[in-house]
Design an enzyme around this catalytic site. Sequence first.
Site, PDB file in Angstrom:
ATOM      1  CB  SER A 304      -1.002  -0.056   1.124  1.00 29.67           C
ATOM      2  OG  SER A 304      -1.525   1.127   1.304  1.00 29.67           O
ATOM      3  CG  ASP A 359      -7.340  -2.565  -2.716  1.00 33.48           C
ATOM      4  OD1 ASP A 359      -7.888  -1.745  -2.378  1.00 33.48           O
ATOM      5  OD2 ASP A 359      -6.173  -2.691  -2.619  1.00 33.48           O
ATOM      6  CG  HIS A 393      -6.097  -2.199   0.823  1.00 35.41           C
ATOM      7  ND1 HIS A 393      -5.149  -2.440  -1.036  1.00 35.41           N
ATOM      8  CD2 HIS A 393      -4.970  -1.423   2.124  1.00 35.41           C
ATOM      9  CE1 HIS A 393      -4.565  -1.456  -0.231  1.00 35.41           C
ATOM     10  NE2 HIS A 393      -4.075  -0.551   1.149  1.00 35.41           N
TER      11      HIS A 393
END
Length: 414
Positions: A304, A359, A393
């Site tokens: 991320s 995601d 995610h």
Amino acid sequence: MSGHGHGHGHGHGCCECEHEPAERGVEYELYKRIDIEKLQCLNESRDGDGKLVFKPWDQRTDRTKFVESDADEELLFNIPFTGSVKLKGIIIAGEDDESHPAEMRLYKNIPQMSFDDTSREPEQAFRLNRDPHAELEYPTKIARFSNVEHLSIHISRNFGTESTRVYYIGLRGEYAEHSSHCMCGNNMSVPLLAEAVTVSGTEKETAVVIFLHGLGDTGHGWADSMTSIRLPYIKYICPHAPRIPVTLNMKMTMPSWFDLMGLSPESPEDEAGIKRAAENIKAIIDHEVKNGIPSNRILLGGFSQGGALSLYTALTSQQQLAGVVGLSCWLPLHKTFPQAASGSGNKGTPILQCHGEMDPMIPVQFGAMTAEKLKTIVSPGNITFRTYPGLMHSSCPQEMSAVKEFIEKQLPRV
């Protein structure tokens, strides 16, 4: 950072007569706020001697404790404080001969600084006078040194002999505890390496993986994931991001490599924070190189926001890396590329990008756009973009096994 501030000893020197000596001694107590175990002196002729010159005021003319340079006249002190310091002045005392330092360059908040980093413009530089009795103070530009967590002092030359000798370095200023100090977004200055989680190899370490966590996380979460796919000859370093207020989360303070305003390709970005964060990661890479691991045996990765920083750091770094792993991420400041990568040593470096197809935070389309953008910066054949059906995610075992395979391919046993 504009020009050097040159202080010429007697011009700015602060004579003993201006204060009672005792009162002056109280002002020079910042040495008590140094994390002395972690203090480094590069190019010292005897290990540990650099720590001896940060001593009490009444020992400043003691000739029994000193540091001498080794290979040439340069010395580089990396001084981590146990809190935030406002540095107001420095005294530096040596022998009354050619071994006395002649120039001092000050840098702040660059943890693990190496001699390679001294080509940067310093925050302030001083030409020094010989000062065997520790009487001359060099005043700093307080605006530049009001929030110092880490100070580097580079002695770049002496008065003309092979080695430099220093008896005393006195630091004058004010101190604030870490706990009460807000680590604001424009001051990302945690000594990252000192606070990183390290998973050591079980045999001789010949390679390093540096892996950066996502927003709000710490290095601990990913150290566990790295342990699950570890290779015995690799050291894994998982640093912690500093705690800063994050605009995206209503200015709440949390671990974040830089400020985030939004998560779409058109969101405004914290350019200064991203560049500063990349410099901090480059400092970790430089530190490992200095410890004997060549940069092409170092792989950089992250998840991320950490993956985003890994991509940006690699593409703007002159050090050639073994590879880059970006999980569920994007390329920060994407509009500045390919120009921003003009000096990069990583145009031929393999990049593995992985993304969950479900995601909700960084949509997979954003990942795909990033992969296409990367192909305009590095050789397209070096980009691998993998997506995982049903994955949100986060990561999954299949993705982690792809990461392990990639690491093993780019960092084979030697």
